[in-house]
Every structure is written in structure tokens, then in C-alpha cells.
Design an enzyme around this catalytic site. Structure first.
Site, short mmCIF file in Angstrom:
data_model
loop_
_atom_site.label_atom_id
_atom_site.label_comp_id
_atom_site.label_asym_id
_atom_site.label_seq_id
_atom_site.Cartn_x
_atom_site.Cartn_y
_atom_site.Cartn_z
N SER A 137 2.19 3.12 10.11
CA SER A 137 1.82 2.35 8.93
C SER A 137 3.07 1.98 8.17
O SER A 137 4.09 2.69 8.24
CB SER A 137 0.90 3.19 8.03
OG SER A 137 0.74 2.61 6.75
N TYR A 150 -0.66 10.12 2.40
CA TYR A 150 -0.88 9.42 3.67
C TYR A 150 0.45 8.98 4.28
O TYR A 150 0.68 9.14 5.48
CB TYR A 150 -1.77 8.20 3.41
CG TYR A 150 -2.06 7.35 4.61
CD1 TYR A 150 -3.10 7.66 5.48
CD2 TYR A 150 -1.31 6.19 4.87
CE1 TYR A 150 -3.39 6.86 6.57
CE2 TYR A 150 -1.59 5.39 5.96
CZ TYR A 150 -2.62 5.73 6.80
OH TYR A 150 -2.89 4.93 7.89
#
Length: 231
Positions: A137, A150
Site C-alpha cells: 500500500s 495499517y
């Protein structure tokens, strides 16, 4: 190249399901796993060559079940770590991030991925052209407010993939950032907001397939860059 047998985690919806469908369409036998058994079975019921093996990748017994299923099929050519955990929604700043939530994010994203990899490596080492793909990501490399939990888990997964590529030179190991996608997890990150402008998960699939076909050196790749080269 075509991979004969694959394991894809987090395959019940979103990108995991899109990639599972694409691999199956290419003739790959896919062991698809996800925590919601009913959703996984319904999503994959019409996909030829896809075997639903529901379960939670944080469960060591389930990880062993997946690898045993691959061994019964004859081996393993591709392992895709797509399962992940966002954490609390709305996304809190690090100052307010519950530590139990941070542990859960890392348990799913990093610890379970390594645990499954450790079990799968003997089969992968025996394959003709094995590969491991981890879902990265931009939050792993950029500092976005609210994305600390995250993002640090994805950064850890990126580094795990990089080290694994050095330690296992016979296995291609890729960390791939698919970019923003219109998924349930992304919607949870932006509760109440309209994310319909984000692309569908299937649009990132060709970039992943290109890596598997062309087998460049292991490393971190962005789907947007791979698409730009082929467009």
C-alpha cells in the site's frame, strides 16, 4: 507464465476475489481462503478451478490446512498474501490507537503471512517457477494521518518480502501496491464518504499478472507503473 496451483488469502471479495477469478481463468487451480465461509463459497461457486477453504489465516491450524490441501493437489507454485486488517474505523491518530487493535492488524497482515510462508516454503522451493506476492500500500511509504497502524504493518510486510527475496533466491518475491481501490476495507477507512471514484479492484489485476508472466527481479512494484509501461 501460468502457475498451476495457487493459494490466495482474503479471497472472498475485493482484490483477492478479482485476482482469484483471473488466475482461475488462466487455468490455475486456486485454493481461496477467507474468514467469512458463506461469502467465500458464494463468491467462488461459479469459478472453475477454485477450491474454497474458509478460515482465518491467524489460526495456525488453518494455515496448516491450506498447505496440506496444496500438497494433496501436487504442490504449490504461487502464494498470494492479500488478507489484511485495517484497524478501527474511523481511523484514529496514533495517539489514540488502541494497542490491542495494533496487535490485531500486525497479526493478520504480518505474522500470519510469515507463518503461512514458513509452512509453504518447502512446496514452493520444489516448484519449477515459484512466486510469493504480498499486497502492499502507499500507506507503507507515505505518512498519512490516521493510517499509522495499517501503514506500519504494510511497511513491515514490505520489508519481510524484501528479506525473504534475499534469503530464498529460488523464489520470486514481490510486494505490489495496487493503488486505491473501491473495496469494503477502503470504504471503512472513509465511513460515510462516497468512494465511487476509486477504480474497481479488477483494474489492478493485469499488473499483478504481468509480474507473474515476466518474472522481473523480486522487489516492490506499483501497479500504476506496471500499467503505464504496458499501455
Amino acid at each position: 507464465m501460468t502457475h498451476d496451483i495457487a493459494i490466495v488469502t482474503g479471497a472472498g471479495r475485493g482484490f483477492g476475489l478479482a485476482l482469484t477469478a483471473a488466475l482461475a481463468a488462466r487455468g490455475t487451480t486456486v485454493l481461496a481462503t477467507g474468514r467469512d465461509a458463506d461469502r467465500l463459497r458464494a463468491a467462488t461457486a461459479d469459478l472453475a478451478g477454485v477450491l474454497a477453504v474458509p478460515g482465518d489465516v491467524t489460526d495456525p491450524d488453518h494455515r496448516a490446512e491450506l498447505v496440506a490441501a496444496a500438497e494433496r493437489l501436487g504442490g504449490l507454485d504461487l502464494l498470494v498474501h492479500n488478507a489484511g486488517e485495517l484497524g478501527p474505523s474511523p481511523l484514529p491518530p496514533l495517539a489514540a490507537l488502541p494497542l490491542d487493535a495494533l496487535r490485531a492488524v500486525h497479526e493478520t497482515t504480518v505474522v500470519a503471512a510469515l507463518g503461512l510462508t514458513q509452512l509453504a516454503l518447502p512446496l514452493l522451493r520444489a516448484a519449477a517457477a515459484p512466486a510469493i506476492v504480498t499486497l502492499s500500500s502507499d500507506a507503507a511509504v507515505e505518512a498519512y494521518a490516521g493510517w499509522g497502524g495499517y501503514g506500519c504493518a504494510k511497511a513491515a510486510l514490505d520489508h519481510l518480502a524484501a528479506v525473504l527475496a534475499v534469503e530464498e533466491p529460488g523464489v520470486r518475491v514481490y510486494a505490489v501496491d495496487p493503488g486505491d481501490m473501491r473495496t469494503a476495507m477502503h470504504q471503512r477507512a472513509f465511513p460515510g464518504e462516497d468512494i465511487s471514484d476509486r477504480p474497481e479492484p479488477r483494474t489492478a489485476v493485469p499488473a499483478f499478472l504481468r509480474l507473474l508472466d515476466e518474472r522481473p527481479p523480486g522487489g516492490r512494484y506499483r501497479a500504476a507503473d506496471l500499467r503505464a509501461v504496458t499501455s
